[in-house]
Design an enzyme around this catalytic site. Structure first.
Site, PDB file in Angstrom:
ATOM      1  CB  CYS A  29      -0.946  -0.008   1.200  1.00 33.87           C
ATOM      2  SG  CYS A  29      -1.839  -1.566   1.395  1.00 33.87           S
ATOM      3  CG  ASN A  61      -7.036  -1.805  -0.236  1.00 33.08           C
ATOM      4  OD1 ASN A  61      -6.102  -1.586  -1.004  1.00 33.08           O
ATOM      5  ND2 ASN A  61      -6.847  -1.981   1.060  1.00 33.08           N
ATOM      6  CG  HIS A  88      -3.765   2.584   0.721  1.00 27.75           C
ATOM      7  ND1 HIS A  88      -3.923   1.887  -0.453  1.00 27.75           N
ATOM      8  CD2 HIS A  88      -4.150   1.743   1.723  1.00 27.75           C
ATOM      9  CE1 HIS A  88      -4.382   0.676  -0.172  1.00 27.75           C
ATOM     10  NE2 HIS A  88      -4.526   0.570   1.133  1.00 27.75           N
TER      11      HIS A  88
END
Length: 343
Positions: free
Chosen positions: A120, A300, A270
């Site tokens: 990430c 995500n 993120h």
């Protein structure tokens, strides 16, 4: 007094590749009857997630993103002198997937190419590496790629992660320009390997090679099934880590860059999930206009989430040339990184 103008690294453009296949909340509600469509959306803020089909790979997705970027910018592969690929789902344990991509794209054999495994926070790390290569005179034009297929590590009976993650690849062209100003600004990094067990695929590496026990499923107290070859996430610990580390990261980036929050035009974090990002935005006192989000239709996408957010903001005319953009990546590792770039 004459101003000395140096070669500075700058982002020339961003493009993405999104798989056609999508996992919708309706499909998830069918698989998990205890969670309705509305409940899934309320918990995650996500409506659907792109999922790579069985023919797609890390390299194929990255190659598609790169080709889109070349077409967008009217750039040819033979002008690239370094490939950086951030991925935690490479084609093979070896060889390096970036080498496979170099050959497939027709990038010169004189170019450098490397993979780095950093989830990430990886995109911000990649920008820092590209900046170092360019401003030290080692490269002129760097192709920074992200490509993630976390779906390959997710048990279909584990709603704790299946509802969150999507697959995507992005390509960013970073090149040297003559400028008296920093266009990729100062970077701040952080690492805490004590959190390694809270977001992990336990088996498949040298500590626990895959064996006959790796695929035995167990059910946790929330009714989620997974094996030791599947992704495990301790959501409560990840949230606690994020709320502790990210505000300090933002403070340090602003201080190192001599910026105030009011000087920041846009913020791209993120894209973990709506709940986490809402908490961070309110805690840090960013306005909704400053704070760009993209999780609703993508979920995500790990290292691809920040560049995907930049591309979408550009397409929606939410990003303008010359704006100051705060980037923050954080997650698996634990690892975190931030910087302010000039768009």
């Amino acid at each position: 007094m004459e101003v000395t103008v140096h070669n500075k690294a700058a982002i020339r453009g961003v493009a993405s590749y999104i798989p056609d296949n999508r996992l919708t909340n309706e499909q998830l509600a069918n698989d998990f009857p205890e969670w309705s469509v509305d409940k899934i959306y309320e918990k995650t803020g996500i409506k659907s997630r792109p999922i790579a089909d069985e023919t797609e790979t890390c390299s194929s997705m990255a190659i598609n993103a790169a080709k889109k970027l070349f077409a967008k910018l009217s750039v040819t592969a033979d002008s690239i002198d370094f490939i950086l690929l951030c991925t935690q789902s490479p084609d093979y344990k070896l060889p390096t997937t970036a080498c496979i991509i170099q050959n497939a794209l027709g990038v010169p054999t004189s170019a450098g190419a490397l993979d780095f495994n950093l989830g990430c926070s990886g995109y911000v790390y990649g920008l820092s590496i590209a900046k170092g290569l360019i401003e030290s005179g080692q490269s002129k034009r760097v192709l920074l790629l992200t490509s993630e297929l976390y779906s390959r590590y997710i048990n279909k009976k584990d709603k704790s992660v299946r509802t969150l993650f999507g697959d995507a690849a992005t390509a960013t062209l970073v090149e040297g320009v003559k400028s008296e100003n920093e266009l990729l600004g100062s970077f701040v990094f952080g690492t805490d390997g004590a959190g390694d067990r809270n977001l992990i695929v336990p088996h498949g590496g040298s500590v626990h090679p895959l064996n006959s026990d790796s695929f035995s499923e167990v059910c946790d107290k929330s009714g989620n099934f997974r094996s030791s070859a599947d992704l495990y996430m301790n959501g409560a610990e990840i949230l606690s880590f994020t709320l502790k580390s990210v505000p300090l990261l933002v403070t340090n980036v602003l201080s190192k860059s001599a910026f105030d929050i009011e000087n920041i035009d846009k913020v791209v974090f993120h894209q973990a999930n709506k709940f986490m990002l809402d908490k961070l935005r309110k805690k840090l006192k960013f306005t909704e206009d400053q704070f760009l989000v993209s999780y609703r239709d993508y979920g995500n996408t790990v290292s691809s989430s920040i560049p995907l957010g930049l591309e979408l903001a550009e397409q929606q005319n939410l990003l303008r040339k010359g704006e100051n953009v705060l980037l923050c990546g954080f997650g698996v590792g634990y690892s975190w990184a931030g910087s302010i770039i000039t768009w």
